[in-house]
Design an enzyme around this catalytic site. Structure first.
Site, PDB file in Angstrom:
ATOM      1  N   GLU A 106       0.843  -1.191   0.000  1.00  0.00           N
ATOM      2  CA  GLU A 106       0.000   0.000   0.000  1.00  0.00           C
ATOM      3  C   GLU A 106       0.884   1.248   0.000  1.00  0.00           C
ATOM      4  O   GLU A 106       1.985   1.235   0.567  1.00  0.00           O
ATOM      5  CB  GLU A 106      -0.886   0.018   1.250  1.00  0.00           C
ATOM      6  CG  GLU A 106      -1.953  -1.065   1.204  1.00  0.00           C
ATOM      7  CD  GLU A 106      -2.829  -1.099   2.450  1.00  0.00           C
ATOM      8  OE1 GLU A 106      -4.028  -1.326   2.304  1.00  0.00           O
ATOM      9  OE2 GLU A 106      -2.310  -0.899   3.570  1.00  0.00           O
ATOM     10  N   CYS A 119       3.467   8.699   1.156  1.00  0.00           N
ATOM     11  CA  CYS A 119       4.112   7.778   2.090  1.00  0.00           C
ATOM     12  C   CYS A 119       4.380   6.484   1.332  1.00  0.00           C
ATOM     13  O   CYS A 119       3.445   5.795   0.935  1.00  0.00           O
ATOM     14  CB  CYS A 119       3.156   7.561   3.268  1.00  0.00           C
ATOM     15  SG  CYS A 119       3.793   6.456   4.507  1.00  0.00           S
ATOM     16  N   CYS A 126       7.209  -6.467   6.603  1.00  0.00           N
ATOM     17  CA  CYS A 126       8.394  -5.858   7.210  1.00  0.00           C
ATOM     18  C   CYS A 126       9.220  -6.949   7.860  1.00  0.00           C
ATOM     19  O   CYS A 126       8.681  -7.897   8.421  1.00  0.00           O
ATOM     20  CB  CYS A 126       7.993  -4.809   8.254  1.00  0.00           C
ATOM     21  SG  CYS A 126       9.431  -3.942   8.931  1.00  0.00           S
ATOM     22  N   CYS A 130       7.753  -4.819  15.234  1.00  0.00           N
ATOM     23  CA  CYS A 130       7.457  -3.877  16.317  1.00  0.00           C
ATOM     24  C   CYS A 130       6.050  -4.183  16.829  1.00  0.00           C
ATOM     25  O   CYS A 130       5.132  -4.400  16.032  1.00  0.00           O
ATOM     26  CB  CYS A 130       7.555  -2.443  15.817  1.00  0.00           C
ATOM     27  SG  CYS A 130       9.200  -2.065  15.178  1.00  0.00           S
ATOM     28  N   CYS A 133       2.780  -2.290  15.633  1.00  0.00           N
ATOM     29  CA  CYS A 133       2.655  -1.989  14.201  1.00  0.00           C
ATOM     30  C   CYS A 133       1.999  -3.143  13.455  1.00  0.00           C
ATOM     31  O   CYS A 133       2.452  -4.283  13.529  1.00  0.00           O
ATOM     32  CB  CYS A 133       4.044  -1.720  13.618  1.00  0.00           C
ATOM     33  SG  CYS A 133       4.027  -1.466  11.842  1.00  0.00           S
ATOM     34  N   CYS A 353      -0.459   5.851  10.272  1.00  0.00           N
ATOM     35  CA  CYS A 353       0.819   5.222  10.630  1.00  0.00           C
ATOM     36  C   CYS A 353       0.611   3.871  11.274  1.00  0.00           C
ATOM     37  O   CYS A 353      -0.153   3.739  12.224  1.00  0.00           O
ATOM     38  CB  CYS A 353       1.548   6.052  11.680  1.00  0.00           C
ATOM     39  SG  CYS A 353       2.240   7.528  11.091  1.00  0.00           S
TER      40      CYS A 353
END
Ligand code: SAH
Ligand code: SF4
Length: 389
Positions: A106, A119, A126, A130, A133, A353
């Site tokens: 995305e 962004c 990833c 984290c 997230c 975010c």
């Protein structure tokens, strides 16, 4: 010798998006263009792809019909497939893009008055996990190629109608490398893409308008500053190693002190380094945490971005209260650092975010959860131990 990029378009042809001038010369060599003409032709191709935004060779009318045909037989400048495009009530736009191998990412455009930031994502999923997230929960991970990173910029420019590139009144003015993935674990990909993005003959976004966010891949930070010199953001989120080890697992490898040393050594620091700090109720948001943050930042030109935690299904945190966030900000501001509270954008389309996770992953996760609960319901309860003998 620079390599041509892997196939990217659905037609399976190698994409020229992401190729620099040397890469374009190689493509021209492959279609038999005489050597003496290649540099000039490469400049023309570069202009069509990155300044004019041509999405087909047919549009490249300064090239001969024959050259265009030969290019189209061997290469592609098509965009990735846009699987979903969404627009938030606040104007934020999100695209779900699918690449040649079916992998998806995305990217999000965040308009703000007379400017706007895209962004961009650098990985499918990833490498890191984290705890707060959503992207970090995606099991599938691969690096994006420079072309796949750049194609996010091209898709946004297409949608905003902002070709040709250098225009004063454009809305897409900034890039924030804050989408899916840890950019410094895809160093070569993001470096090649940002070099092209900031090339004045192409997309032409100055390096001062680009900010890269990292969770703290220490050995690459100074290198990035020396080679690219863009703005830098650090996802700090905790001021003590024990907590940061848990929240941002890359901290187990590179500790807070090492991370801050790299920030002190970051070149081109005419612009302060942004420290991102997600506000998690009762976890990292006390006055003592704020005071320790101020102590840690001593000697670094810095700005602290407080990010209200954006919840996602299954997250184990809640966001700090407004009062707590502002009390925290006051302590940081009293020490002379700007400490804005970031206004979440695009929450209604899961574009804020840490909320990025592709729709296919969300559907897969829902299916797996449903399958697990129906399997649990249909599996007979284990027999009591005594009955097994
Ligand atoms: N991987 C890079 C860049 C992408 S994340 C990095 O970690 O820096 C962009 C920012 O959003 C980071 O500061 C990240 O820590 C933060 N973030 C992640 N999940 C979040 C959430 N659920 N709520 C608010 N911010 C979040
Ligand atoms: Fe990856 Fe950044 Fe999310 Fe951490 S916060 S899991 S580094 S995308």
């Amino acid at each position: 010798m620079p390599e041509l990029r892997k196939p990217l378009a659905a037609d399976g042809l190698p994409s020229l998006i992401g190729a620099d001038r040397a890469g374009l010369e190689l493509a021209l060599a492959e279609i038999g263009e005489p050597e003496a003409k290649r540099p000039m032709r490469a400049r023309q191709l570069f202009h069509w792809i990155y300044c004019r935004g041509a999405a087909s060779f047919e549009q490249m009318t300064t090239l001969s019909k024959e050259t265009r045909t030969r290019l189209a037989e061997r290469f592609s400048v098509a965009r990735p497939e846009i699987v979903v495009e969404q627009q938030s009530t606040d104007g934020t736009r999100k695209w779900l893009l699918r690449f040649f191998d079916g992998q998806e990412v995305e990217c999000v455009f965040i308009p703000q008055d007379d400017r706007g930031a895209l962004c961009v994502s650098t990985q499918v999923g990833c490498t890191l996990t984290c705890k707060f997230c959503h992207t970090g929960t995606m099991p599938l991970v691969r690096n994006l190629t420079p072309g796949e990173i750049l194609s996010q910029l091209l898709v946004a420019r297409d949608a905003l109608g902002e070709w040709p590139s250098p225009r004063d009144d454009r809305l897409f003015t900034n890039i924030v490398v804050m989408g899916m993935g840890e950019p410094l674990f895809n160093y070569d990909g993001i470096a090649a893409a940002m070099k092209l993005a900031s090339d004045g003959d192409g997309i032409g976004l100055s390096k001062h308008k680009i900010t890269l966010s990292t969770s703290g891949v220490v050995p690459r930070i100074v290198q990035w500053g020396e080679e690219l010199g863009t703005g830098l953001a650090i996802s700090l989120h905790a001021v003590r190693d024990e907590l940061r080890d848990e929240l941002v697992p890359v901290n187990r490898k590179w500790k807070i002190a090492q991370l801050l040393d790299a920030c002190r050594a970051y070149p081109h620091r005419n612009k302060p380094i942004t420290f991102e700090y997600v506000m998690l109720a009762g976890v990292n948001d006390s006055d003592a945490d704020a005071r320790e943050l101020v102590r840690l930042l001593e000697g670094i030109p810095a700005k602290v971005n407080l990010i209200p935690f954006n919840a996602w299904p299954g997250a184990e945190f809640t966001c700090s209260s407004n009062n707590r966030i502002h009390a925290f900000a006051r302590i940081v501001e009293a020490a002379g650092y700007q400490s804005p509270v970031r206004v979440p954008r695009g929450r209604d389309i899961l574009a804020a975010c840490g909320q990025l996770k592709t729709a296919s992953e969300r559907i897969r996760a829902r299916r797996e959860a449903a399958a697990a609960s129906s399997a649990a319901a249909s599996t007979p309860a284990p027999a009591p131990a005594a009955a097994l003998h």
